[in-house]
Design a protein around this motif. Structure first.
Motif, short mmCIF file in Angstrom:
data_model
loop_
_atom_site.label_atom_id
_atom_site.label_comp_id
_atom_site.label_asym_id
_atom_site.label_seq_id
_atom_site.Cartn_x
_atom_site.Cartn_y
_atom_site.Cartn_z
N ILE A 221 -3.06 -10.18 12.25
CA ILE A 221 -4.10 -10.81 11.47
C ILE A 221 -5.38 -10.44 12.16
N LYS A 222 -5.33 -10.39 13.70
CA LYS A 222 -6.47 -10.30 14.62
C LYS A 222 -6.83 -8.76 14.62
N LEU A 223 -5.93 -7.85 14.69
CA LEU A 223 -6.22 -6.59 14.80
C LEU A 223 -6.61 -6.08 13.56
N ILE B 69 0.45 -3.15 17.00
CA ILE B 69 -0.51 -2.08 16.86
C ILE B 69 -0.11 -1.06 15.97
N VAL B 70 1.27 -0.79 16.03
CA VAL B 70 1.61 0.23 15.18
C VAL B 70 1.26 -0.32 13.69
N MET B 71 2.02 -1.44 13.54
CA MET B 71 2.21 -2.13 12.28
C MET B 71 0.93 -2.17 11.58
N ALA B 72 -0.19 -2.68 12.33
CA ALA B 72 -1.66 -3.08 11.92
C ALA B 72 -2.23 -1.48 11.58
N ASP B 73 -1.99 -0.52 12.23
CA ASP B 73 -2.50 0.71 12.00
C ASP B 73 -2.02 1.14 10.60
N LYS B 74 -0.33 0.93 10.27
CA LYS B 74 -0.04 1.38 9.19
C LYS B 74 -0.52 0.48 7.88
N VAL B 75 -0.62 -0.62 8.03
CA VAL B 75 -1.37 -1.41 7.10
C VAL B 75 -2.91 -0.82 6.53
N ASP B 76 -3.41 -0.47 7.89
CA ASP B 76 -4.76 -0.11 7.53
C ASP B 76 -4.58 1.24 6.85
N GLY B 77 -3.92 1.97 7.16
CA GLY B 77 -3.83 3.33 6.26
C GLY B 77 -3.57 2.95 5.05
N TYR B 78 -2.75 2.24 4.53
CA TYR B 78 -2.09 1.48 3.17
C TYR B 78 -3.63 1.49 2.40
N LEU B 79 -4.46 0.43 3.19
CA LEU B 79 -5.46 -0.06 2.58
C LEU B 79 -6.72 0.94 2.26
N LYS B 80 -6.54 2.02 3.01
CA LYS B 80 -7.65 3.20 3.04
C LYS B 80 -7.50 4.24 2.13
N ASN B 81 -6.13 4.52 1.55
CA ASN B 81 -5.89 5.35 0.98
C ASN B 81 -6.47 5.71 -0.47
N ILE C 209 14.08 -7.13 -0.34
CA ILE C 209 14.69 -5.65 -0.56
C ILE C 209 15.64 -5.64 -1.55
N GLN C 210 16.43 -6.58 -1.90
CA GLN C 210 17.31 -6.61 -3.15
C GLN C 210 16.55 -6.54 -4.38
N LYS C 211 15.51 -7.33 -4.29
CA LYS C 211 14.38 -7.37 -5.53
C LYS C 211 14.06 -5.97 -5.81
N ALA C 212 13.62 -5.24 -4.76
CA ALA C 212 12.91 -3.90 -4.59
C ALA C 212 14.04 -2.78 -5.17
N MET C 213 15.36 -3.06 -4.71
CA MET C 213 16.33 -2.00 -5.04
C MET C 213 16.62 -2.27 -6.93
N GLU C 214 16.58 -3.43 -7.23
CA GLU C 214 16.85 -3.59 -8.55
C GLU C 214 15.58 -3.09 -9.33
N ARG C 215 14.49 -3.17 -8.81
CA ARG C 215 13.23 -2.86 -9.57
C ARG C 215 12.98 -1.34 -9.36
N LYS C 216 13.93 -0.67 -8.65
CA LYS C 216 13.55 0.74 -8.19
C LYS C 216 12.09 0.84 -7.68
N LEU C 217 11.80 -0.18 -6.95
CA LEU C 217 10.61 -0.17 -6.13
C LEU C 217 10.69 0.57 -4.87
N PRO C 218 9.70 1.37 -4.64
CA PRO C 218 9.99 2.21 -3.24
C PRO C 218 9.72 1.39 -1.88
N ILE C 219 10.84 1.49 -1.21
CA ILE C 219 10.59 0.69 0.13
C ILE C 219 10.15 1.62 1.32
N ILE C 220 9.10 1.29 1.96
CA ILE C 220 8.69 1.86 3.18
C ILE C 220 8.76 1.13 4.59
N GLU C 221 9.17 1.90 5.45
CA GLU C 221 9.69 1.13 6.65
C GLU C 221 8.52 1.49 7.62
N LEU C 222 7.81 0.06 8.27
CA LEU C 222 6.87 0.27 9.34
C LEU C 222 7.48 0.59 10.52
#
Length: 402
Positions: free
Chosen positions: A389-391, A355-367, A268-281
């Motif tokens: 991983i299994k999900l 389940i919620v986290m895996a669904d969000k990762v699935d959405g990132y991969l499919k965009n 998170i600290q590295k992302a703040m320094e890089r101005k990288l967007p931080i998304i919360e699952l």
């Protein structure tokens, strides 16, 4: 798996909500120290400072301590000569008391150092990546139609021995377009989040902890507080789940592990320094509501598990740290499976959230945007029958251990 170790696991590698110390971003600029390969760097006048979550160092003096030279400085770029080679740092400088300052992480990493922060001593520590073997940890890669998700299993409490991380982590993070985390723990001290914790974690009807747990449980809380120089009724306003997590986090800090050194906060600290967007699952509201939604019986059971084994918690923290540093999948799976001993706890802590986290990762991969995501969540969420991983595999993805 003993229930008291399961309680530790929930704090260390599954949930970091209440373990996060108040971030530096909420404070006025404060001085810090700098250490390079275990050597303290002495500054004649202008010391490093922590300003809005970023540690800034006097540029020329720091480069000199690294045996590097400062070249040209432009609006958004710094040119540095390291080992005879010119390197461009994509960063702005800040003029403080007439001296050019720059983010230490950007400068240090460009010079070949791993950079991390020791909260207790307020010291930035730079370690040459050539001086040690990085911890293995837990890292997976998933690809789909031009998109990539790097999945990192975090330990929310850590210490200096976790760093530097393996180069695979740093290389994957360098390519990321987004950092994903359970919750952004750098915002733990935000007024709204603190109010939410107090609203949900304290009794609002005039009752106290003594009215909601057995006489024996309340006496054990008071005795441990007394032994640690704290008034025995200091936690009366809090619900059992807050007392459990607070006492566990305090014991973890006694063992030398801090949220400030945690793997998620590191990125998170590295992302703040890089101005990288931080998304919360997840969200502060969802995590707090989960804990607050535990039955009265489960809350007291978990609290007693910690109270009855308070003196040996630090030993188990050390064992969990070794599991993370060695990247031992078998031992992590054993710990993760311990959640299943209590159906209510397992469903809330792992099954529903995974389940919620895996669904969000699935959405990132499919965009379809050809983007790369660096996802850091508690390591306990990944393995097992109900793990992320299994999900993802059930959704047709190939997940590769790195």
């Amino acid at each position: 798996m003993k229930s008291w170790r399961r309680s530790l696991l929930s704090l260390l590698i599954s949930v970091g909500l209440l373990s996060a110390a108040a971030p530096a971003a909420m404070a006025a600029p404060q001085q810090a120290a700098l250490k390079i390969n275990n050597r303290n760097v002495e500054f004649a006048m202008n010391a490093p400072i922590v300003d809005q979550g970023t540690t800034m160092v006097p540029l020329e003096a720091t480069l000199q301590a690294m045996n590097a030279e400062l070249g040209d400085v432009q609006d958004d770029a710094i040119y540095v000569v390291i080992n005879g080679k010119e390197i461009t740092l994509n960063s702005k400088t800040q003029l403080i008391n007439g001296v050019k300052y720059a983010p230490v992480r950007i400068v240090g990493e460009a010079a070949g150092y791993a950079v991390h922060w020791d909260q207790q001593s307020r010291t930035v520590i730079l370690i040459s990546k050539a001086t040690g073997q990085g911890a293995r940890g837990f890292l997976w890669e998933v690809k789909n139609n031009g998109n990539t998700a790097y999945l990192v299993g975090s330990m929310h409490f850590a210490d200096d021995s976790f760093y530097p991380l393996r180069s695979e982590y740093e290389e994957a993070f360098a390519e990321a377009d987004y950092l994903g985390v359970e919750i952004d723990v750098s915002r733990a001290a935000d007024e709204a989040n603190q109010k939410m914790i107090m609203d949900l974690g304290t009794y609002q009807d005039g009752t106290t902890l003594k009215d909601h747990v057995s006489e024996d449980t309340y006496a054990k809380v008071g005795e441990i507080l007394r032994q640690n120089g704290i008034e025995p009724n200091a936690f009366d306003v809090f619900k059992p789940w807050v007392v459990e997590l607070t006492m566990t986090s305090l014991k973890s800090m006694d063992a030398g592990y801090e949220a400030a050194a945690g793997v998620d906060l590191y990125f998170i600290q590295k992302a703040m320094e890089r101005k990288l967007p931080i998304i919360e699952l997840e969200s502060y509201a969802s995590q707090l509501s989960m804990f607050n939604g535990f039955s009265k019986e489960l809350q007291e059971k978990n609290l007693n598990a910690v109270l009855d084994h308070f003196d040996v918690l630090d030993e188990s923290v050390n064992q969990m740290a070794e599991i993370w540093k060695t990247g031992n999948d078998e031992q992590l799976l054993e710990l993760t499976n311990s959640f299943s001993e209590d159906e209510e706890y397992n469903k809330a802590m792992l099954i529903d959230r995974n389940i919620v986290m895996a669904d969000k990762v699935d959405g990132y991969l499919k965009n379809g945007k050809n983007e790369q995501y660096f996802i850091v969540v508690g390591a306990a969420h990944y393995l097992g029958e109900h793990g992320i991983i299994k999900l993802l595999e059930d959704k047709g993805y190939t997940v590769v251990r790195k």
